[in-house]
Write a protein that holds these residues in place. Structure first.
Motif, short mmCIF file in Angstrom:
data_model
loop_
_atom_site.label_atom_id
_atom_site.label_comp_id
_atom_site.label_asym_id
_atom_site.label_seq_id
_atom_site.Cartn_x
_atom_site.Cartn_y
_atom_site.Cartn_z
N MET A 20 5.86 20.27 -66.45
CA MET A 20 7.08 20.68 -67.13
C MET A 20 6.72 21.30 -68.48
SD MET A 20 10.25 18.41 -68.53
CE MET A 20 11.44 18.44 -67.24
N MET A 21 7.37 22.40 -68.82
CA MET A 21 7.12 23.08 -70.09
C MET A 21 7.98 22.47 -71.20
SD MET A 21 7.10 27.04 -68.91
CE MET A 21 5.85 27.77 -69.92
N ALA A 22 7.43 22.45 -72.40
CA ALA A 22 8.20 22.00 -73.56
C ALA A 22 9.16 23.11 -73.97
CB ALA A 22 7.26 21.66 -74.71
N ILE A 23 10.32 22.72 -74.49
CA ILE A 23 11.31 23.69 -74.92
C ILE A 23 11.55 23.55 -76.42
CG2 ILE A 23 13.72 24.45 -74.72
CD1 ILE A 23 13.70 23.50 -71.85
N GLY A 24 11.39 24.66 -77.13
CA GLY A 24 11.74 24.71 -78.55
C GLY A 24 13.13 25.31 -78.65
N GLU A 25 13.97 24.71 -79.48
CA GLU A 25 15.35 25.19 -79.61
C GLU A 25 15.57 25.75 -81.01
OE1 GLU A 25 18.65 23.17 -77.40
OE2 GLU A 25 19.20 22.66 -79.46
N HIS A 26 16.15 26.94 -81.09
CA HIS A 26 16.37 27.62 -82.36
C HIS A 26 17.83 28.02 -82.47
CE1 HIS A 26 12.00 27.93 -82.51
NE2 HIS A 26 12.08 28.35 -81.26
N LYS A 27 18.46 27.65 -83.58
CA LYS A 27 19.85 28.02 -83.82
C LYS A 27 19.88 29.22 -84.76
CE LYS A 27 21.34 23.35 -83.06
NZ LYS A 27 21.90 22.13 -83.64
N VAL A 28 20.61 30.27 -84.36
CA VAL A 28 20.68 31.51 -85.12
C VAL A 28 22.15 31.84 -85.35
CG1 VAL A 28 20.12 33.97 -85.11
CG2 VAL A 28 18.57 32.33 -84.02
N CYS A 29 22.50 32.15 -86.59
CA CYS A 29 23.86 32.53 -86.93
C CYS A 29 23.81 33.90 -87.60
CB CYS A 29 24.48 31.50 -87.85
SG CYS A 29 26.20 31.80 -88.23
N LEU A 30 24.42 34.90 -86.99
CA LEU A 30 24.44 36.25 -87.55
C LEU A 30 25.60 36.38 -88.52
CD1 LEU A 30 23.65 38.37 -84.38
CD2 LEU A 30 22.11 37.65 -86.17
N LEU A 31 25.28 36.73 -89.75
CA LEU A 31 26.28 36.87 -90.81
C LEU A 31 26.23 38.29 -91.36
CD1 LEU A 31 25.42 33.63 -92.79
CD2 LEU A 31 27.28 33.92 -91.17
N GLY A 32 27.35 38.80 -91.78
CA GLY A 32 27.38 40.13 -92.39
C GLY A 32 28.79 40.69 -92.36
N ASP A 33 28.96 41.79 -93.04
CA ASP A 33 30.28 42.43 -93.11
C ASP A 33 30.72 42.94 -91.74
OD1 ASP A 33 30.48 42.00 -95.84
OD2 ASP A 33 29.56 43.93 -96.34
N THR A 34 32.00 43.18 -91.60
CA THR A 34 32.57 43.73 -90.37
C THR A 34 31.99 45.12 -90.09
OG1 THR A 34 34.61 42.52 -90.76
CG2 THR A 34 34.73 44.38 -89.24
N GLY A 35 31.61 45.36 -88.85
CA GLY A 35 31.19 46.68 -88.42
C GLY A 35 29.76 47.08 -88.72
N VAL A 36 28.90 46.12 -89.11
CA VAL A 36 27.52 46.48 -89.46
C VAL A 36 26.55 46.41 -88.27
CG1 VAL A 36 27.76 45.86 -91.88
CG2 VAL A 36 26.93 44.16 -90.26
N GLY A 37 26.98 45.83 -87.12
CA GLY A 37 26.13 45.82 -85.93
C GLY A 37 25.63 44.46 -85.50
N LYS A 38 26.24 43.38 -85.99
CA LYS A 38 25.79 42.04 -85.61
C LYS A 38 25.89 41.82 -84.11
CE LYS A 38 28.83 40.11 -88.21
NZ LYS A 38 29.47 41.34 -88.72
N SER A 39 27.01 42.19 -83.52
CA SER A 39 27.21 42.01 -82.07
C SER A 39 26.25 42.88 -81.27
CB SER A 39 28.65 42.35 -81.69
OG SER A 39 29.55 41.48 -82.32
N SER A 40 25.99 44.08 -81.74
CA SER A 40 25.05 44.97 -81.04
C SER A 40 23.65 44.39 -81.03
CB SER A 40 25.04 46.35 -81.71
OG SER A 40 26.28 46.98 -81.56
N ILE A 41 23.22 43.84 -82.16
CA ILE A 41 21.89 43.23 -82.24
C ILE A 41 21.81 42.02 -81.31
CG2 ILE A 41 20.35 41.90 -83.75
CD1 ILE A 41 21.29 43.79 -86.02
N LEU A 42 22.85 41.19 -81.32
CA LEU A 42 22.87 40.00 -80.48
C LEU A 42 22.83 40.38 -79.00
CD1 LEU A 42 23.11 36.94 -80.28
CD2 LEU A 42 25.58 37.21 -80.38
N CYS A 43 23.65 41.34 -78.58
CA CYS A 43 23.66 41.76 -77.17
C CYS A 43 22.33 42.38 -76.77
CB CYS A 43 24.80 42.73 -76.92
SG CYS A 43 26.42 41.96 -76.94
N ARG A 44 21.74 43.15 -77.66
CA ARG A 44 20.45 43.78 -77.35
C ARG A 44 19.38 42.72 -77.12
NH1 ARG A 44 16.69 45.69 -75.35
NH2 ARG A 44 15.42 47.41 -76.08
#
Length: 78
Positions: A1-25
């Motif tokens: 069984m492989m070990a799993i590392g868990e990372h929490k990421v929260c994208l912050l920034g002004d409206t319309g700067v591309g946070k959702s695009s980066i996340l989907c990519r």
């Protein structure tokens, strides 16, 4: 069984700067040219292999709304 590392990421920034695009990519390996604006917040996960480990990313996209600005802290702390 492989070990799993868990990372929490929260994208912050002004409206319309591309946070959702980066996340989907990253999460879906696809770039959407006409992505809809995020309402409130969205959540995605991605698990990737890294050597003998799996890295699991838990990612939130905060929609750039004023109510989420306090999550980013002050610019002086950067």
């Amino acid at each position: 069984m492989m070990a799993i590392g868990e990372h929490k990421v929260c994208l912050l920034g002004d409206t319309g700067v591309g946070k959702s695009s980066i996340l989907c990519r990253f999460a879906q390996d696809h770039f959407y040219h006409n992505i809809s604006p995020t309402i409130e917040a969205s959540f995605m996960t991605k698990t990737t292999p890294s050597g003998n480990y799996l890295q699991k990313f838990l990612m939130w996209d905060t929609a750039g709304q004023e109510q989420f600005h306090s999550l980013g802290g002050s610019p002086e702390g950067c």
